[in-house]
Design a protein around this motif. Structure first.
Motif, PDB file in Angstrom:
ATOM      1  N   GLU A 287       0.809  -1.206   0.000  1.00 46.26           N
ATOM      2  CA  GLU A 287       0.000   0.000   0.000  1.00 46.26           C
ATOM      3  C   GLU A 287       0.850   1.267   0.000  1.00 46.26           C
ATOM      4  O   GLU A 287       0.379   2.329  -0.394  1.00 46.26           O
ATOM      5  N   HIS A 290       1.095   3.409  -3.312  1.00 47.04           N
ATOM      6  CA  HIS A 290       0.054   4.376  -3.665  1.00 47.04           C
ATOM      7  C   HIS A 290       0.264   5.690  -2.923  1.00 47.04           C
ATOM      8  O   HIS A 290       0.105   6.775  -3.496  1.00 47.04           O
ATOM      9  N   ASP A 293       2.875   7.519  -4.689  1.00 45.08           N
ATOM     10  CA  ASP A 293       2.349   8.073  -5.940  1.00 45.08           C
ATOM     11  C   ASP A 293       1.728   9.443  -5.697  1.00 45.08           C
ATOM     12  O   ASP A 293       1.950  10.393  -6.453  1.00 45.08           O
ATOM     13  N   ASP A 299       0.610  10.423  -9.245  1.00 44.03           N
ATOM     14  CA  ASP A 299      -0.784  10.029  -9.413  1.00 44.03           C
ATOM     15  C   ASP A 299      -1.629  10.903  -8.501  1.00 44.03           C
ATOM     16  O   ASP A 299      -1.505  10.825  -7.293  1.00 44.03           O
ATOM     17  N   ARG A 304      -6.954   4.880  -6.329  1.00 39.29           N
ATOM     18  CA  ARG A 304      -6.161   4.082  -7.233  1.00 39.29           C
ATOM     19  C   ARG A 304      -6.757   2.684  -7.346  1.00 39.29           C
ATOM     20  O   ARG A 304      -7.228   2.112  -6.384  1.00 39.29           O
ATOM     21  N   GLN A 306      -7.106  -1.212  -7.450  1.00 36.88           N
ATOM     22  CA  GLN A 306      -6.451  -2.287  -6.709  1.00 36.88           C
ATOM     23  C   GLN A 306      -6.351  -3.519  -7.589  1.00 36.88           C
ATOM     24  O   GLN A 306      -7.240  -3.807  -8.378  1.00 36.88           O
TER      25      GLN A 306
END
Length: 307
Positions: A287, A290, A293, A299, A304, A306
Motif C-alpha cells: 500500500e 500508492h 504516488d 498520481d 487508485r 487495486q
C-alpha cells in the motif's frame, strides 16, 4: 528503459492481434476497441521483444500480436519484475497485475512448435492512467528509492550484527523498490535527526525505513527523532502495523513507532527485531506505493485501482 515496437489489438477474442501502430488506453478498461479490454485485472498484455526473437531463432514464424500480446517492448524483461511494478509510457500509466497464465487449450503456435512463450513470459497489467501509446514511445519502469536506517548502539560499535537491514532490503527489492542507501547509527537523537534531514532535504530517497529504537528503553529515541523532523503525520501506517502485529503478539501495543512526511519523503519506523521488522513491513509495503504516488505527484487520484 524500454521502447515500444508494436501496439496490437483484435476486435474479437480467439483471433490473433495485429499491429495497429497506435492505440488509446482507457483507465480501468484497457485498449479502446480491443476484445480483451474490460474491468478486470488482465486489461493489457505485454511481451518482451527479446523473448520473441529468441523464439523466432528456434524457427517460429510469428508476427507481432500472434501470441495475443498488446504491447511488444524492447529492453524490458517483464517476466523478471514483481507484481505491482508500474510502467510509464508517455501519459499512460500501467500496473503489472499477473505474470504468465495457464493455457487451457493449445494455440496454433504451440501446435506448430510444441511450445508457446506467452504462458510463461507474457505479463498482464491494468491501466491506471489513460492516454495514447505509439510505436517508438519509451517505457519507463517506475521505481521508488528507499533508504534504510538502523538505530543501534551495539551495532554502530561493531558489537552486534545488523540482521534487520538485509530483511528490509529483501522485502523492499521484492516489491520493486530501489535501495538507495543504508546508514547504521547509534541511538543518538541528534544524530538521527540530522541523518533524516540530510536524506529528505537532499532528495536522496522517496521512502526511509528505520529499524530499532521504538521501544521503552531510555535510549530508544527513534520516534522522537522522527517526530522532530516531521512536517506532516501519517498515523494510519503505524496503526496498521500495530493492528497486524496484535494478531501475532499483544506486545505489539508497546511499539512506539510512527510514520511521518518531510518534504516529498515518507519516513516509517519499524521494530529492531528482524522477525518483527519483516512482519510489520509486509503488512504495509504494497500500500505504500500508492501513498508515494500521491506524495510525489505521480498520481493525483486517491482512488487508485487495486489488483
Amino acid at each position: 528503459m524500454g521502447k515500444v515496437l508494436a501496439v496490437c489489438t483484435s476486435s474479437e477474442k480467439g483471433t490473433a492481434k495485429r499491429n495497429v501502430g497506435r492505440a488509446e488506453f482507457v483507465p480501468d478498461h484497457g485498449i479502446a476497441g480491443d476484445a480483451h479490454a474490460g474491468p478486470w485485472h488482465r486489461q493489457v498484455s505485454l511481451l518482451s521483444y527479446q523473448k520473441i526473437e529468441a523464439f523466432r531463432a528456434k524457427g517460429a514464424k510469428v508476427e507481432d500480436g500472434d501470441f495475443g500480446e498488446n504491447l511488444v517492448v524492447e529492453g524490458i524483461d517483464f517476466r523478471s519484475l514483481p507484481v505491482g511494478t508500474a510502467f510509464e509510457c508517455g501519459e499512460v500509466l500501467l500496473e503489472l497485475t499477473q505474470i504468465g497464465k495457464e493455457c487451457h487449450s493449445h494455440c496454433a503456435i504451440y501446435k506448430t512448435m510444441g511450445d508457446c512463450i506467452m504462458p510463461r513470459e507474457g505479463v498482464f497489467a491494468k491501466v491506471l492512467r489513460g492516454g495514447f501509446i505509439n510505436i517508438g514511445d519509451e517505457m519507463i519502469i517506475r521505481s521508488y528509492r528507499v533508504w534504510i536506517i538502523t538505530a543501534s548502539d551495539k551495532g554502530s560499535q561493531g558489537e552486534r550484527e545488523d540482521k534487520s537491514e538485509p530483511v528490509l532490503r529483501e522485502i523492499a527489492a521484492g516489491a520493486g523498490y530501489t535501495v538507495a542507501g543504508y546508514t547504521l547509527l547509534s541511538d543518538d537523537r541528534a544524530g538521527l535527526e540530522a541523518e533524516l534531514k540530510r536524506i529528505c532535504d537532499n532528495g536522496l530517497a522517496d521512502l526511509i525505513l528505520t529499524t530499532g529504537g521504538t521501544g521503552f528503553s531510555p535510549r530508544d529515541c527513534v520516534p522522537e527523532a522522527t517526530a522532530a523532523v516531521a512536517e506532516r503525520l501519517a498515523p494510519g501506517i503505524a496503526e496498521a502495523m500495530r493492528a497486524g502485529s496484535m494478531a501475532i503478539t499483544k506486545r505489539a501495543m508497546l511499539s512506539r513507532a510512527i510514520a511521518v512526511i518531510r518534504g516529498s519523503t515518507l519516513i516509517v519506523n519499524l521494530p529492531g527485531s528482524p522477525r518483527a521488522a519483516r512482519e510489520n513491513l509486509e503488512f504495509i509495503i504494497n500500500e505504500l506505493h500508492h501513498g508515494l504516488d500521491i506524495l510525489t505527484r505521480r498520481d493525483g487520484e486517491c482512488a487508485r485501482l487495486q489488483p
